[in-house]
Design an enzyme around this catalytic site. Structure first.
Site, PDB file in Angstrom:
ATOM      1  N   LYS A  81       0.860  -1.183   0.000  1.00  0.00           N
ATOM      2  CA  LYS A  81       0.000   0.000   0.000  1.00  0.00           C
ATOM      3  C   LYS A  81       0.887   1.220   0.000  1.00  0.00           C
ATOM      4  CE  LYS A  81      -4.445   1.047   0.317  1.00  0.00           C
ATOM      5  NZ  LYS A  81      -5.576   0.347  -0.281  1.00  0.00           N
ATOM      6  N   GLY A 179     -24.747   3.291   0.886  1.00  0.00           N
ATOM      7  CA  GLY A 179     -23.766   3.803  -0.073  1.00  0.00           C
ATOM      8  C   GLY A 179     -24.031   3.311  -1.476  1.00  0.00           C
ATOM      9  N   ASN A 182     -19.813   3.100  -6.348  1.00  0.00           N
ATOM     10  CA  ASN A 182     -19.242   2.149  -7.308  1.00  0.00           C
ATOM     11  C   ASN A 182     -19.365   0.695  -6.862  1.00  0.00           C
ATOM     12  OD1 ASN A 182     -18.425   3.899  -9.370  1.00  0.00           O
ATOM     13  ND2 ASN A 182     -16.684   4.566  -8.117  1.00  0.00           N
ATOM     14  N   GLY A 184     -21.971  -0.219  -4.267  1.00  0.00           N
ATOM     15  CA  GLY A 184     -23.386  -0.431  -3.961  1.00  0.00           C
ATOM     16  C   GLY A 184     -24.289  -0.476  -5.185  1.00  0.00           C
TER      17      GLY A 184
HETATM   18  P1  NAD Z   1     -17.826   5.577  -3.986  1.00  0.00           P
HETATM   19  O1  NAD Z   1     -17.242   6.878  -3.609  1.00  0.00           O
HETATM   20  O2  NAD Z   1     -18.056   5.242  -5.418  1.00  0.00           O
HETATM   21  O3  NAD Z   1     -19.246   5.388  -3.273  1.00  0.00           O
HETATM   22  C1  NAD Z   1     -19.436   5.575  -1.906  1.00  0.00           C
HETATM   23  C2  NAD Z   1     -20.907   5.876  -1.673  1.00  0.00           C
HETATM   24  O4  NAD Z   1     -21.109   5.976  -0.272  1.00  0.00           O
HETATM   25  C3  NAD Z   1     -21.352   7.215  -2.270  1.00  0.00           C
HETATM   26  O5  NAD Z   1     -22.636   7.054  -2.848  1.00  0.00           O
HETATM   27  C4  NAD Z   1     -21.428   8.127  -1.049  1.00  0.00           C
HETATM   28  O6  NAD Z   1     -22.400   9.156  -1.193  1.00  0.00           O
HETATM   29  C5  NAD Z   1     -21.848   7.118   0.014  1.00  0.00           C
HETATM   30  N1  NAD Z   1     -21.601   7.582   1.380  1.00  0.00           N
HETATM   31  C6  NAD Z   1     -20.578   8.320   1.863  1.00  0.00           C
HETATM   32  N2  NAD Z   1     -20.758   8.572   3.157  1.00  0.00           N
HETATM   33  C7  NAD Z   1     -21.927   7.961   3.511  1.00  0.00           C
HETATM   34  C8  NAD Z   1     -22.648   7.879   4.709  1.00  0.00           C
HETATM   35  N3  NAD Z   1     -22.226   8.480   5.802  1.00  0.00           N
HETATM   36  N4  NAD Z   1     -23.797   7.157   4.710  1.00  0.00           N
HETATM   37  C9  NAD Z   1     -24.250   6.561   3.594  1.00  0.00           C
HETATM   38  N5  NAD Z   1     -23.607   6.622   2.418  1.00  0.00           N
HETATM   39  C10 NAD Z   1     -22.457   7.317   2.380  1.00  0.00           C
HETATM   40  O7  NAD Z   1     -16.897   4.479  -3.269  1.00  0.00           O
HETATM   41  P2  NAD Z   1     -16.820   2.944  -3.610  1.00  0.00           P
HETATM   42  O8  NAD Z   1     -15.749   2.709  -4.608  1.00  0.00           O
HETATM   43  O9  NAD Z   1     -18.203   2.427  -3.872  1.00  0.00           O
HETATM   44  O10 NAD Z   1     -16.251   2.364  -2.243  1.00  0.00           O
HETATM   45  C11 NAD Z   1     -17.088   2.152  -1.127  1.00  0.00           C
HETATM   46  C12 NAD Z   1     -16.358   1.283  -0.113  1.00  0.00           C
HETATM   47  O11 NAD Z   1     -16.007   0.029  -0.702  1.00  0.00           O
HETATM   48  C13 NAD Z   1     -15.031   1.840   0.404  1.00  0.00           C
HETATM   49  O12 NAD Z   1     -14.868   1.346   1.723  1.00  0.00           O
HETATM   50  C14 NAD Z   1     -13.997   1.192  -0.485  1.00  0.00           C
HETATM   51  O13 NAD Z   1     -12.731   1.136   0.143  1.00  0.00           O
HETATM   52  C15 NAD Z   1     -14.611  -0.186  -0.605  1.00  0.00           C
HETATM   53  N6  NAD Z   1     -14.162  -0.944  -1.766  1.00  0.00           N
HETATM   54  C16 NAD Z   1     -14.317  -0.457  -3.030  1.00  0.00           C
HETATM   55  C17 NAD Z   1     -13.955  -1.243  -4.112  1.00  0.00           C
HETATM   56  C18 NAD Z   1     -14.201  -0.797  -5.532  1.00  0.00           C
HETATM   57  O14 NAD Z   1     -14.084  -1.636  -6.414  1.00  0.00           O
HETATM   58  N7  NAD Z   1     -14.572   0.439  -5.797  1.00  0.00           N
HETATM   59  C19 NAD Z   1     -13.399  -2.516  -3.902  1.00  0.00           C
HETATM   60  C20 NAD Z   1     -13.263  -2.990  -2.603  1.00  0.00           C
HETATM   61  C21 NAD Z   1     -13.660  -2.198  -1.542  1.00  0.00           C
END
Ligand code: NAD
Length: 370
Positions: A81, A179, A182, A184
């Site tokens: 990381k 959430g 990307n 959800g």
């Molecule tokens: P993103 O920024 O695309 O989406 C995050 C969503 O969460 C947004 O819709 C945002 O408005 C919402 N959000 C933020 N604060 C919030 C709150 N207090 N209550 C409710 N919703 C809230 O991010 P992502 O890529 O979807 O990542 C989300 C999580 O998944 C992170 O923990 C990330 O580390 C993890 N993750 C992502 C991936 C990936 O492929 N993108 C892979 C593994 C893990």
């Protein structure tokens, strides 16, 4: 004098870290930390996080999480990381990322990917400098993992397996998703294909609940148009915190860390929790879910779709290879973890860590010693 919060003694154990590197470039102002935790399974893959307050301890913990995630996913990669100390909203990213890339040119056992504060353009700049990065734009041979919903696809494959371990029929089941980003958004879509009805969804600006079912495409369109799921035309507005307590069969935390805690875990009504976000539950809350008979699939098993996709990209595979591997690996690993948790009467996380650790130790035994 108070003990320093974080010392080399705290850092090292039998798995790693192999390298902790602090980078400083006075010309660009780059200050960064790279931790290569363990490379027994192969060169480490892990994201580059840009945040003003990122610490060596945080980078180490994230690197260790990647060691387990990559081994847990059965990838030929160790865990690493990086953290760049800068506010991603306040700096010009390109010169910093290019300086970062040049500084890690010879740190060949670390392959950077995107993380908080960095994206595919950042990976393109790194790749342009040193020819090594994953999560690249499509024009550079990248497989756009968010566009194809890599992690959401993996979560749905995880649900297919996990449902059998908690007597749940996905057709006709209900899901609440924290959430709609990307992770959800594609999870909602792929679960809808299996007949799962979305009954609640949230984002940083609001949440909506409709026990009769939310139309996923309408909800996504409403969020795109207005910036929040709260603009969905039907259902009842609730607070994002209330989402954790709505009646549903499946709960998917897909936003913040530690959103399932001791102070809200008792109200969770789901039978199954799929950890879409990284570290969405505190250890005590995760233990409590287990005591309450709620099946919770740990983050690094359930959300491995993204890194599986990145690994396929790195090894020159195609988008269809990535999709196939996500389903195959997440399905197999979920089954292995849940089978062993059931057989040993332990939490799925304990089983998952044991599985990942065994794989890393096995790989370590095959490496040259001394
Ligand atoms: P993103 O920024 O695309 O989406 C995050 C969503 O969460 C947004 O819709 C945002 O408005 C919402 N959000 C933020 N604060 C919030 C709150 N207090 N209550 C409710 N919703 C809230 O991010 P992502 O890529 O979807 O990542 C989300 C999580 O998944 C992170 O923990 C990330 O580390 C993890 N993750 C992502 C991936 C990936 O492929 N993108 C892979 C593994 C893990």
């Amino acid at each position: 004098m108070a003990e320093p919060a974080f010392t080399i003694e705290h850092l090292c154990d039998d798995l790693g870290p192999a390298k902790v590197v602090h980078l400083h470039d006075s010309v660009t102002g780059l200050r960064a930390i790279v931790v290569v935790d363990n490379v027994a399974c192969g060169p480490s893959i892990g994201g580059v996080r840009m945040a003003a307050d990122v610490t060596t301890e945080e980078v180490f913990r994230l690197a260790r999480a990647m060691t387990f995630k990559n081994a847990g996913a059965g990838l030929p990669h160790g865990g690493g990381k990086a953290g760049i100390l800068a506010d991603p909203r306040a700096v010009e990213k390109e010169p910093l990322l290019r300086a970062f890339a040049r500084a890690i040119r010879d740190l060949r056992d670390y392959i950077p990917g995107p993380d908080m504060g960095t994206d595919e353009s950042c990976m393109a700049w790194i790749h342009d400098e040193i020819g090594r990065a994953v999560g690249l734009p499509r024009v550079l041979g990248g497989i756009p993992l968010d566009e194809i919903g890599a992690t959401g696809r993996g979560l749905a494959a995880c649900a297919d397996v996990a449902a059998r371990y908690c007597d749940l029929d996905l057709a006709g089941a209900t899901v609440a998703i924290e959430g709609l980003g990307n992770v959800g958004r594609p999870a909602a879509r792929f679960l809808a294909e299996r007949g799962v009805s979305l009954v609640a969804a949230s984002d940083s600006r609001g949440a909506v609940h409709d026990p009769d079912g939310i139309d996923v495409e309408e909800l996504i369109a409403a969020k795109q148009a207005s910036g929040s799921v709260a603009a969905y035309s039907k259902g009842r507005r609730i607070s994002p915190e209330e989402l954790f307590h709505v009646p549903c069969d499946i709960l998917i935390p897909a936003a913040r860390p530690d959103c399932i805690r001791e102070d809200n875990v008792e109200g969770i009504q789901a039978k199954l929790v799929l950890q879409g976000a990284n570290i969405p539950a505190t250890p005590a809350a995760e233990a409590r879910l287990h005591e309450r008979g709620i099946l919770s699939v740990p983050d690094f098993i359930a959300n491995a779709g993204g890194v599986i996709c990145a690994s396929v990209e790195y090894h020159g595979g195609s988008e269809s290879d990535a999709l196939a591997q996500i389903v195959e690996k997440v399905t197999r690993n979920t089954r292995e973890v849940l089978e062993s948790a059931r057989a040993d009467g332990i939490q799925p996380r304990q089983a998952a860590v044991a599985m990942a650790r065994t794989r890393v130790e096995e790989a370590m035994r095959l490496r040259r010693r001394g």
